[in-house]
Design a protein around this motif. Structure first.
Motif, PDB file in Angstrom:
ATOM      1  N   ILE A  61       0.877  -1.177   0.000  1.00  0.00           N
ATOM      2  CA  ILE A  61       0.000   0.000   0.000  1.00  0.00           C
ATOM      3  C   ILE A  61       0.910   1.221   0.000  1.00  0.00           C
ATOM      4  O   ILE A  61       1.713   1.394   0.924  1.00  0.00           O
ATOM      5  CB  ILE A  61      -0.908  -0.005   1.248  1.00  0.00           C
ATOM      6  N   GLY A  62       0.791   2.022  -1.069  1.00  0.00           N
ATOM      7  CA  GLY A  62       1.645   3.207  -1.169  1.00  0.00           C
ATOM      8  C   GLY A  62       3.125   2.848  -1.129  1.00  0.00           C
ATOM      9  O   GLY A  62       3.936   3.611  -0.615  1.00  0.00           O
ATOM     10  N   GLY A  63       3.472   1.670  -1.652  1.00  0.00           N
ATOM     11  CA  GLY A  63       4.866   1.234  -1.677  1.00  0.00           C
ATOM     12  C   GLY A  63       5.319   0.571  -0.388  1.00  0.00           C
ATOM     13  O   GLY A  63       6.447   0.070  -0.308  1.00  0.00           O
ATOM     14  N   HIS A  64       4.466   0.541   0.640  1.00  0.00           N
ATOM     15  CA  HIS A  64       4.827  -0.079   1.921  1.00  0.00           C
ATOM     16  C   HIS A  64       4.307  -1.513   1.966  1.00  0.00           C
ATOM     17  O   HIS A  64       3.117  -1.740   1.766  1.00  0.00           O
ATOM     18  CB  HIS A  64       4.207   0.706   3.092  1.00  0.00           C
ATOM     19  N   PRO A  65       5.186  -2.474   2.253  1.00  0.00           N
ATOM     20  CA  PRO A  65       4.722  -3.863   2.322  1.00  0.00           C
ATOM     21  C   PRO A  65       3.673  -4.049   3.419  1.00  0.00           C
ATOM     22  O   PRO A  65       3.812  -3.489   4.508  1.00  0.00           O
ATOM     23  CB  PRO A  65       5.985  -4.660   2.674  1.00  0.00           C
ATOM     24  N   VAL A  66       2.626  -4.806   3.094  1.00  0.00           N
ATOM     25  CA  VAL A  66       1.594  -5.100   4.095  1.00  0.00           C
ATOM     26  C   VAL A  66       2.104  -6.250   4.960  1.00  0.00           C
ATOM     27  O   VAL A  66       2.381  -7.339   4.461  1.00  0.00           O
ATOM     28  CB  VAL A  66       0.265  -5.484   3.408  1.00  0.00           C
ATOM     29  N   ARG A  67       2.283  -5.991   6.254  1.00  0.00           N
ATOM     30  CA  ARG A  67       2.820  -7.000   7.175  1.00  0.00           C
ATOM     31  C   ARG A  67       1.726  -7.917   7.700  1.00  0.00           C
ATOM     32  O   ARG A  67       1.967  -9.050   8.073  1.00  0.00           O
ATOM     33  CB  ARG A  67       3.528  -6.323   8.357  1.00  0.00           C
ATOM     34  N   GLU A  68       0.510  -7.393   7.774  1.00  0.00           N
ATOM     35  CA  GLU A  68      -0.609  -8.204   8.256  1.00  0.00           C
ATOM     36  C   GLU A  68      -1.903  -7.590   7.725  1.00  0.00           C
ATOM     37  O   GLU A  68      -2.028  -6.368   7.671  1.00  0.00           O
ATOM     38  CB  GLU A  68      -0.635  -8.193   9.797  1.00  0.00           C
ATOM     39  N   ALA A  69      -2.823  -8.450   7.294  1.00  0.00           N
ATOM     40  CA  ALA A  69      -4.163  -7.992   6.895  1.00  0.00           C
ATOM     41  C   ALA A  69      -5.141  -8.707   7.809  1.00  0.00           C
ATOM     42  O   ALA A  69      -5.121  -9.928   7.901  1.00  0.00           O
ATOM     43  CB  ALA A  69      -4.422  -8.338   5.436  1.00  0.00           C
ATOM     44  N   ARG A  70      -5.968  -7.942   8.483  1.00  0.00           N
ATOM     45  CA  ARG A  70      -6.787  -8.531   9.538  1.00  0.00           C
ATOM     46  C   ARG A  70      -8.223  -8.049   9.422  1.00  0.00           C
ATOM     47  O   ARG A  70      -8.479  -6.856   9.260  1.00  0.00           O
ATOM     48  CB  ARG A  70      -6.201  -8.083  10.886  1.00  0.00           C
ATOM     49  N   LYS A  71      -9.149  -8.992   9.465  1.00  0.00           N
ATOM     50  CA  LYS A  71     -10.567  -8.618   9.489  1.00  0.00           C
ATOM     51  C   LYS A  71     -10.919  -8.104  10.876  1.00  0.00           C
ATOM     52  O   LYS A  71     -10.491  -8.656  11.879  1.00  0.00           O
ATOM     53  CB  LYS A  71     -11.443  -9.824   9.158  1.00  0.00           C
ATOM     54  N   ASP A  72     -11.704  -7.044  10.900  1.00  0.00           N
ATOM     55  CA  ASP A  72     -12.165  -6.475  12.162  1.00  0.00           C
ATOM     56  C   ASP A  72     -13.641  -6.163  11.935  1.00  0.00           C
ATOM     57  O   ASP A  72     -13.979  -5.102  11.436  1.00  0.00           O
ATOM     58  CB  ASP A  72     -11.357  -5.216  12.487  1.00  0.00           C
ATOM     59  N   GLY A  73     -14.519  -7.140  12.257  1.00  0.00           N
ATOM     60  CA  GLY A  73     -15.904  -7.020  11.833  1.00  0.00           C
ATOM     61  C   GLY A  73     -15.927  -7.041  10.317  1.00  0.00           C
ATOM     62  O   GLY A  73     -15.341  -7.931   9.688  1.00  0.00           O
ATOM     63  N   ARG A  74     -16.521  -6.022   9.704  1.00  0.00           N
ATOM     64  CA  ARG A  74     -16.552  -5.973   8.239  1.00  0.00           C
ATOM     65  C   ARG A  74     -15.421  -5.114   7.685  1.00  0.00           C
ATOM     66  O   ARG A  74     -15.289  -4.962   6.481  1.00  0.00           O
ATOM     67  CB  ARG A  74     -17.911  -5.447   7.778  1.00  0.00           C
ATOM     68  N   GLU A  75     -14.626  -4.533   8.583  1.00  0.00           N
ATOM     69  CA  GLU A  75     -13.494  -3.702   8.147  1.00  0.00           C
ATOM     70  C   GLU A  75     -12.264  -4.587   7.955  1.00  0.00           C
ATOM     71  O   GLU A  75     -12.189  -5.684   8.497  1.00  0.00           O
ATOM     72  CB  GLU A  75     -13.228  -2.627   9.220  1.00  0.00           C
ATOM     73  N   ILE A  76     -11.325  -4.105   7.141  1.00  0.00           N
ATOM     74  CA  ILE A  76     -10.037  -4.795   7.017  1.00  0.00           C
ATOM     75  C   ILE A  76      -8.935  -3.820   7.407  1.00  0.00           C
ATOM     76  O   ILE A  76      -8.854  -2.711   6.857  1.00  0.00           O
ATOM     77  CB  ILE A  76      -9.802  -5.305   5.583  1.00  0.00           C
ATOM     78  N   ARG A  77      -8.131  -4.214   8.379  1.00  0.00           N
ATOM     79  CA  ARG A  77      -7.021  -3.379   8.852  1.00  0.00           C
ATOM     80  C   ARG A  77      -5.714  -3.949   8.343  1.00  0.00           C
ATOM     81  O   ARG A  77      -5.446  -5.143   8.476  1.00  0.00           O
ATOM     82  CB  ARG A  77      -7.004  -3.303  10.375  1.00  0.00           C
ATOM     83  N   TYR A  78      -4.913  -3.074   7.730  1.00  0.00           N
ATOM     84  CA  TYR A  78      -3.620  -3.467   7.181  1.00  0.00           C
ATOM     85  C   TYR A  78      -2.518  -2.885   8.052  1.00  0.00           C
ATOM     86  O   TYR A  78      -2.491  -1.680   8.293  1.00  0.00           O
ATOM     87  CB  TYR A  78      -3.468  -2.955   5.751  1.00  0.00           C
ATOM     88  N   ARG A  79      -1.613  -3.753   8.506  1.00  0.00           N
ATOM     89  CA  ARG A  79      -0.489  -3.275   9.313  1.00  0.00           C
ATOM     90  C   ARG A  79       0.723  -3.088   8.410  1.00  0.00           C
ATOM     91  O   ARG A  79       1.135  -4.005   7.697  1.00  0.00           O
ATOM     92  CB  ARG A  79      -0.177  -4.258  10.444  1.00  0.00           C
ATOM     93  N   LEU A  80       1.254  -1.873   8.441  1.00  0.00           N
ATOM     94  CA  LEU A  80       2.453  -1.537   7.673  1.00  0.00           C
ATOM     95  C   LEU A  80       3.608  -1.368   8.662  1.00  0.00           C
ATOM     96  O   LEU A  80       3.413  -1.443   9.880  1.00  0.00           O
ATOM     97  CB  LEU A  80       2.224  -0.223   6.905  1.00  0.00           C
TER      98      LEU A  80
END
Ligand SMILES: [Zn+2]
Length: 237
Positions: A61-80
């Motif tokens: 995302i924006g050139g930053h590797p996604v370290r973790e993609a996590r469902k949070d209810g219906r949202e998705i949180r990406y850890r950079l």
């Protein structure tokens, strides 16, 4: 590009999951919706997060590797990585690791077919777990005997469905609740929120292997052959 291309989300909206309408899409221009430390959410996304046993996508995302993609209810949180420097509203390019996703989709659908055939021919049989990784898929069953006795018939039936190259329908059963299903001819619709191939023929050659994982439990490991990754979808501009 005019910013009207990206409808800004209100506080109640969640990320639009474009991996459902086009699971062959590998690039996206969108905007950051929210930022909390090293975690971001997006207005729209093509990066799947671990769910229903299918592993998260790899990508950036924006050139930053996604370290973790996590469902949070219906949202998705990406850890950079920390200090990514992104803020809400920032335009970002999202890029999917397509060869990995395509293998996940092939193994996912191979597992779907094996599971439905197991229900059909061994029922009542109970699934107690499933996991789809990029190298193999596995399904765990509660089952009192050596399940490999059924492999010749199971494998032949699964491969016949693959070789018939049947179209796979994937659609919403309830769009507001983000409930999805897949269906192929001769099967009832199967609820699943994963990403699915367009046709069964894309799966390739299926192999099955048994693992005894404890008394009364049997694991089927599913692999598919190596083959070149086909081109992704033509990207929307
Ligand atoms: Zn599925």
């Amino acid at each position: 590009m005019p910013s009207t291309r990206w409808p800004m989300r209100s506080g109640t909206e969640v990320t639009r999951k474009l991996f459902w309408q086009d699971p062959y899409r590998t690039q996206l221009e969108t905007r950051v919706a929210s930022v909390e430390g090293d975690q971001v959410t997006l207005a729209e996304t093509i990066l799947y997060a671990l769910s229903g046993g299918q592993e998260s996508d790899h990508g950036s995302i924006g050139g930053h590797p996604v370290r973790e993609a996590r469902k949070d209810g219906r949202e998705i949180r990406y850890r950079l990585d920390p200090n990514h420097g992104l803020g809400p509203g920032d335009p970002v390019a999202v890029v999917l690791d397509w060869p990995r996703r395509y293998r996940l989709m092939r193994l996912h659908f191979a597992a779907e077919i094996v599971l439905e055939l197991a229900y059909r021919s061994l029922g009542p049989i109970r699934k107690i777990g499933a996991h789809i990784a990029a190298d193999k898929a596995r399904i765990d069953f509660e089952w009192g005997e050596n399940i490999a006795a059924h492999f010749p018939a199971l494998k032949q039936a699964a491969q016949a469905i693959v070789d018939a190259d049947r179209p796979i329908t994937s659609a919403y059963s309830d769009e507001a609740a983000e409930r999805r299903y897949w269906q192929i001819s001769d099967f009832d619709p199967v609820p699943c929120g994963g990403t699915h191939l367009h046709r069964t023929g894309e799966i390739g050659r299926i192999e099955l292997k048994r693992k005894n994982i404890g008394k009364g439990k049997e694991r089927i490991e599913i692999t598919v052959d190596e083959r070149p990754t086909p081109p992704a979808s033509p990207q929307a501009v």
